[in-house]
Design a protein around this motif. Structure first.
Motif, PDB file in Angstrom:
ATOM      1  N   UNK A   1     -10.024  -7.697   8.559  1.00  0.00           N
ATOM      2  CA  UNK A   1     -10.323  -6.686   7.555  1.00  0.00           C
ATOM      3  C   UNK A   1      -9.197  -5.660   7.597  1.00  0.00           C
ATOM      4  N   UNK A   2      -8.359  -5.690   6.565  1.00  0.00           N
ATOM      5  CA  UNK A   2      -7.213  -4.791   6.495  1.00  0.00           C
ATOM      6  C   UNK A   2      -7.507  -3.635   5.561  1.00  0.00           C
ATOM      7  N   UNK A   3      -7.166  -2.435   6.024  1.00  0.00           N
ATOM      8  CA  UNK A   3      -7.318  -1.235   5.218  1.00  0.00           C
ATOM      9  C   UNK A   3      -5.947  -0.583   5.101  1.00  0.00           C
ATOM     10  N   UNK A   4      -5.530  -0.295   3.880  1.00  0.00           N
ATOM     11  CA  UNK A   4      -4.300   0.462   3.673  1.00  0.00           C
ATOM     12  C   UNK A   4      -4.652   1.941   3.824  1.00  0.00           C
ATOM     13  N   UNK A   5      -4.072   2.569   4.814  1.00  0.00           N
ATOM     14  CA  UNK A   5      -4.436   3.940   5.172  1.00  0.00           C
ATOM     15  C   UNK A   5      -3.717   4.959   4.294  1.00  0.00           C
TER      16      UNK A   5
ATOM     17  N   UNK B   1      -7.250  -4.267  11.089  1.00  0.00           N
ATOM     18  CA  UNK B   1      -5.832  -4.162  10.740  1.00  0.00           C
ATOM     19  C   UNK B   1      -5.671  -2.893   9.902  1.00  0.00           C
ATOM     20  N   UNK B   2      -4.790  -2.007  10.360  1.00  0.00           N
ATOM     21  CA  UNK B   2      -4.498  -0.790   9.612  1.00  0.00           C
ATOM     22  C   UNK B   2      -3.089  -0.905   9.049  1.00  0.00           C
ATOM     23  N   UNK B   3      -2.966  -0.748   7.750  1.00  0.00           N
ATOM     24  CA  UNK B   3      -1.666  -0.865   7.075  1.00  0.00           C
ATOM     25  C   UNK B   3      -1.231   0.514   6.612  1.00  0.00           C
ATOM     26  N   UNK B   4       0.005   0.865   6.942  1.00  0.00           N
ATOM     27  CA  UNK B   4       0.568   2.135   6.504  1.00  0.00           C
ATOM     28  C   UNK B   4       1.683   1.831   5.515  1.00  0.00           C
ATOM     29  N   UNK B   5       1.536   2.314   4.303  1.00  0.00           N
ATOM     30  CA  UNK B   5       2.545   2.103   3.275  1.00  0.00           C
ATOM     31  C   UNK B   5       3.557   3.243   3.361  1.00  0.00           C
ATOM     32  N   UNK B   6       4.713   2.960   3.924  1.00  0.00           N
ATOM     33  CA  UNK B   6       5.727   3.988   4.144  1.00  0.00           C
ATOM     34  C   UNK B   6       6.491   4.365   2.886  1.00  0.00           C
ATOM     35  N   UNK B   7       6.077   3.837   1.746  1.00  0.00           N
ATOM     36  CA  UNK B   7       6.655   4.278   0.477  1.00  0.00           C
ATOM     37  C   UNK B   7       6.029   5.598   0.047  1.00  0.00           C
TER      38      UNK B   7
END
Length: 84
Positions: free
Chosen positions: A19-23, A44-50
């Motif tokens: 289970x991925x969450x874009x933080x 799963x924690x996703x960090x969008x560095x954009x």
């Protein structure tokens, strides 16, 4: 006739779903929200560095690690992306 294939290879029958969450930046500050996501199954924690900045990303990572010291939660950093 199309033959069906198992694209997920041979997964154990008791495998845990991912289970991925874009933080967003809130995760870096809101301990209760972070805890509730982990309890709901986020692994799963996703960090969008954009978006945001290095300090915000560090806060997100620090908050997740503080809330889940015994949980294994993978974190993924995405360093910018091509937008059209």
């Amino acid at each position: 006739m199309i033959k069906q294939r198992n694209f997920l290879a041979n997964l154990p029958s008791q495998s845990k779903p991912y289970i991925m969450v874009t933080c967003d930046s809130e995760i870096g500050l809101d301990h209760e929200k972070t805890k509730s996501l982990l309890l709901a199954g986020m692994n799963i924690a996703r960090i969008n560095c954009a978006h945001d900045n290095k300090k915000t990303w560090q806060n997100i990572i620090k908050n997740i690690k503080a809330q889940a010291p015994e949980n294994r939660c993978s974190m993924q950093n995405i360093h910018g992306s091509c937008r059209t």
